[in-house]
Design a protein around this motif. Structure first.
Motif, short mmCIF file in Angstrom:
data_model
loop_
_atom_site.label_atom_id
_atom_site.label_comp_id
_atom_site.label_asym_id
_atom_site.label_seq_id
_atom_site.Cartn_x
_atom_site.Cartn_y
_atom_site.Cartn_z
N ALA A 148 0.81 -1.22 0.00
CA ALA A 148 0.00 0.00 0.00
C ALA A 148 0.85 1.27 0.00
O ALA A 148 0.55 2.22 -0.73
CB ALA A 148 -0.94 0.01 1.21
N ARG A 149 1.87 1.30 0.81
CA ARG A 149 2.70 2.50 0.92
C ARG A 149 4.04 2.13 1.55
O ARG A 149 4.22 1.02 2.04
CB ARG A 149 2.00 3.59 1.73
N THR A 150 4.94 3.10 1.50
CA THR A 150 6.28 2.90 2.03
C THR A 150 6.48 3.77 3.26
O THR A 150 6.02 4.92 3.30
CB THR A 150 7.33 3.25 0.96
N TYR A 151 7.17 3.22 4.24
CA TYR A 151 7.45 3.94 5.48
C TYR A 151 8.96 4.09 5.62
O TYR A 151 9.73 3.18 5.30
CB TYR A 151 6.89 3.19 6.69
N ALA A 152 9.38 5.24 6.13
CA ALA A 152 10.78 5.48 6.41
C ALA A 152 10.94 5.90 7.86
O ALA A 152 10.15 6.70 8.38
CB ALA A 152 11.35 6.56 5.49
N TYR A 153 11.96 5.35 8.52
CA TYR A 153 12.28 5.67 9.90
C TYR A 153 13.75 6.11 9.95
O TYR A 153 14.57 5.65 9.14
CB TYR A 153 12.08 4.47 10.81
N PRO A 171 4.42 2.06 -3.02
CA PRO A 171 4.98 0.94 -2.24
C PRO A 171 6.26 0.43 -2.90
O PRO A 171 6.21 -0.19 -3.97
CB PRO A 171 3.87 -0.11 -2.27
N TYR A 172 7.39 0.69 -2.28
CA TYR A 172 8.67 0.25 -2.82
C TYR A 172 8.91 -1.20 -2.40
O TYR A 172 9.50 -1.48 -1.36
CB TYR A 172 9.80 1.14 -2.30
N TYR A 173 8.45 -2.11 -3.24
CA TYR A 173 8.55 -3.54 -2.93
C TYR A 173 10.02 -3.96 -2.88
O TYR A 173 10.78 -3.73 -3.81
CB TYR A 173 7.80 -4.34 -3.99
N ASP A 174 10.42 -4.61 -1.78
CA ASP A 174 11.79 -5.07 -1.59
C ASP A 174 12.78 -3.94 -1.88
O ASP A 174 13.63 -4.02 -2.77
CB ASP A 174 12.08 -6.28 -2.49
N ALA A 175 12.70 -2.90 -1.09
CA ALA A 175 13.45 -1.67 -1.36
C ALA A 175 14.93 -1.81 -1.07
O ALA A 175 15.33 -2.48 -0.12
CB ALA A 175 12.87 -0.54 -0.52
N TYR A 189 13.67 -0.85 -6.50
CA TYR A 189 12.58 -1.68 -5.97
C TYR A 189 11.88 -2.41 -7.11
O TYR A 189 12.06 -2.08 -8.29
CB TYR A 189 11.58 -0.82 -5.19
N GLY A 190 11.05 -3.38 -6.73
CA GLY A 190 10.20 -4.04 -7.70
C GLY A 190 10.37 -5.54 -7.71
O GLY A 190 11.26 -6.11 -7.09
N ASN A 191 9.48 -6.18 -8.46
CA ASN A 191 9.44 -7.62 -8.63
C ASN A 191 9.41 -7.90 -10.12
O ASN A 191 8.43 -7.58 -10.79
CB ASN A 191 8.21 -8.20 -7.93
N THR A 192 10.52 -8.41 -10.64
CA THR A 192 10.71 -8.70 -12.06
C THR A 192 10.85 -7.42 -12.89
O THR A 192 11.78 -7.27 -13.65
CB THR A 192 9.57 -9.59 -12.61
N THR A 193 9.91 -6.47 -12.74
CA THR A 193 10.08 -5.14 -13.28
C THR A 193 10.73 -4.28 -12.20
O THR A 193 10.14 -4.03 -11.16
CB THR A 193 8.73 -4.53 -13.69
#
Length: 543
Positions: A148-153, A171-175, A189-193
């Motif tokens: 859904a979204r990306t969080y940074a701490y 949402p940065y998948y596997d950032a 980030y991403g999956n395959t793409t």
């Protein structure tokens, strides 16, 4: 003894909701060559150093990101539904590690992470990124939640405290977070793409995002991005779940174009019966040597960190250094300055002293902080009325130690109430526990097995009492042995002589739950809240 791993049970992509893996292609490793213009490579100092043994840590730390800040190494790992999330590990030599904190203090991403009307099993903290920004002397953690979204701490010390910096709608998948040499923040980030995003100077917003690579069909799924700038070249380090590692390289900037090369595929790992080392990060020592810290799937324990040296081809591609055609069970230790201190062991005794839990502990979902306390012992007050341990809040977990380990707890049950259940569990999607039941004013020791979940992480079995014993006195010592062989549960009334209770329990080794088994301390009600137990001591030992 080794943890088993079924090669046919390889995870493809979590984006595909835990589907089975497709066929795995064969491939060849690159030939080893010398490293290009880094400060130095593995030379005589490393070759004559003492050796280390893989896996580095016999505990479940997966999807590793690893960095060096000065003379100190830090790593982060996935924790999914456990809270706090994203543990921070610290080392001074890349070999010996300790847990020092968590980047995500609480999983405040929705009611399901509180076990409030829904559950977050296998959601939460997936592959994420840990980075350090020299310009403001700040650590950054970044990861997506629930697609859904990306969080940074951020934190000024890796131990914490960590505070939320921002939420980004993409949402940065596997950032993989890169702090460039000009201080610009980029995310791969991403999956395959695979895409690259540029963040605003303060790291709070996305300035630009662009697709930079699509994995060829001959390779299939690529994910788990780690983003580097090395000798002016940009690299995106990618995993092929769960048997390969690839890398992209660009000489034209962070947005590419990128070319791809295979780093490893179907490589025999250092744990007998375990999986292929993959999905980790690259790190450079103070002397310029490079290492790859990956994980090895070895269930029922989980995914164990393993380290191997890296060299580079003359044209700038990384090569894993092998031992007899495999990821070595042993290598010379990295040549680093003498550590300033010994790290804190991940096993041993915890007397629950102090005012905060030690960072080795994580709750199953977020706890109700009004229902537990520390005061020279851990008090767990009932927080949930349920007959299902998987729904019970304030279940406190500790990773099992491989290849075999034993947890022993001392529990005072005098303030339990009718209907309460308290004890020590071997917790996963197939679980068992030993502990105390109080019903109709009577307390009994019981061994319960048959606690199970289905593939959607819904409870399919709340447990069956397999054995019981009478209980006298106010205290009992409970013990669980975690082993690939059927584990055992036992008890003692004096802390010295232990009696086995119930049948042996076979720890499941299905990869689809991803996380390995944990020891779990729990106390929940089946009738009404108000009861409590006090745990004076927890001890984790190995043979």
């Amino acid at each position: 003894m080794s943890w088993t791993h079924q090669a046919t049970h390889q995870a493809l992509s979590r984006r595909r909701t835990l589907t089975a893996a497709s066929g795995l292609a064969a491939g060849a490793l690159l030939p080893p060559t010398a490293a290009p213009g880094t400060a130095s490579t593995q030379g005589p100092a490393l070759a004559t150093a003492a050796a280390f043994t893989n896996p580095l840590i016999w505990q479940d730390f997966a999807d590793i990101d690893v960095i060096r800040v000065g003379d100190t190494y830090y790593a982060s790992a996935s924790t999914m539904h456990y809270s706090p999330g994203a543990p921070v590990l610290r080392s001074y030599d890349l070999v010996n590690w300790e847990i020092v904190g968590h980047s995500v203090p609480v999983l405040d991403f929705g009611a399901k992470y509180d076990l409030n009307g829904a559950r977050g099993y296998l959601r939460g903290i997936w592959a994420s990124s840990l980075a350090y920004r020299p310009s403001n002397r700040t650590f950054y953690w970044l990861g997506q939640i629930d697609f859904a979204r990306t969080y940074a701490y951020t934190a000024t010390a890796a131990e914490g405290p960590w505070n939320r910096l921002t939420t980004i709608s993409t949402p940065y998948y596997d950032a993989g977070l890169l702090v460039d040499t000009d201080d610009t923040l980029y995310v791969a980030y991403g999956n395959t793409t695979i895409s690259v995003a540029q963040l605003s100077p303060d790291g709070r917003n996305q300035v630009r995002t662009q697709q930079v690579f699509t994995a060829p069909s001959s390779v299939g799924t690529l994910e788990g991005s780690r983003f580097y700038k090395i000798n002016g070249q940009y690299y995106i380090f990618l995993t092929r779940p769960a048997n390969g590692q690839y890398i992209l390289k660009s000489s034209s900037g962070p947005f590419g174009p990128y070319t791809m090369r295979q780093v490893l595929l179907d490589l025999r790992g250092p744990i007998p019966g375990g999986g292929v080392p993959h999905q980790g990060g690259l790190v450079q020592t103070q002397s310029g040597a490079w290492y790859y810290l990956a994980f090895v799937g070895a269930y029922p324990g989980g995914r164990m960190p393993a380290l191997a040296p890296i060299t580079w081809t003359p044209d700038g591609w990384p090569v894993v250094q092998l031992v007899n055609g495999a990821w070595g069970t042993s290598y010379p230790s990295p040549a680093v300055p003498t550590p300033p201190r010994q790290v804190t062991p991940m096993i041993g005794v915890d007397a629950f002293d102090g005012t905060t839990l030690k960072p080795r502990w994580e709750w199953n979902h977020n706890p109700d902080n009004t229902k537990w306390s520390l005061d020279n012992g851990l008090t767990l007050r009932t927080a949930t009325v349920t007959n299902d341990l998987y729904w019970a809040r304030n279940t406190l977990t500790h990773r099992i130690q491989g290849p075999t380990s034993t947890a022993t707890v001392q529990l005072d049950h005098t303030t339990m109430r009718d209907g309460d259940r308290a004890g020590l569990a071997l917790l996963r999607d197939s679980s068992a526990w030993i502990g105390v039941k109080r019903d109709d004013g009577t307390t009994r020791l019981v061994m319960v097995n048959g606690l199970t979940m289905d593939g959607n992480w819904n409870t399919t079995g709340t447990g069956t009492e397999a054995a019981s014993a009478t209980l006298s006195g106010s205290r009992v010592w409970l013990r669980a042995n975690a082993d690939i062989r059927p584990g055992t549960l036992s008890y003692s009334t004096d802390g010295t002589t232990f009696t086995r209770l119930g049948p042996a329990f076979s720890l499941g080794n299905d990869w689809r739950f991803f996380m390995g088994y944990r020891f779990a301390l729990f106390n929940h009600a089946t009738q009404a809240l108000g009861g409590s137990v006090r745990i004076a001591r927890f001890e984790l030992t190995t043979p």
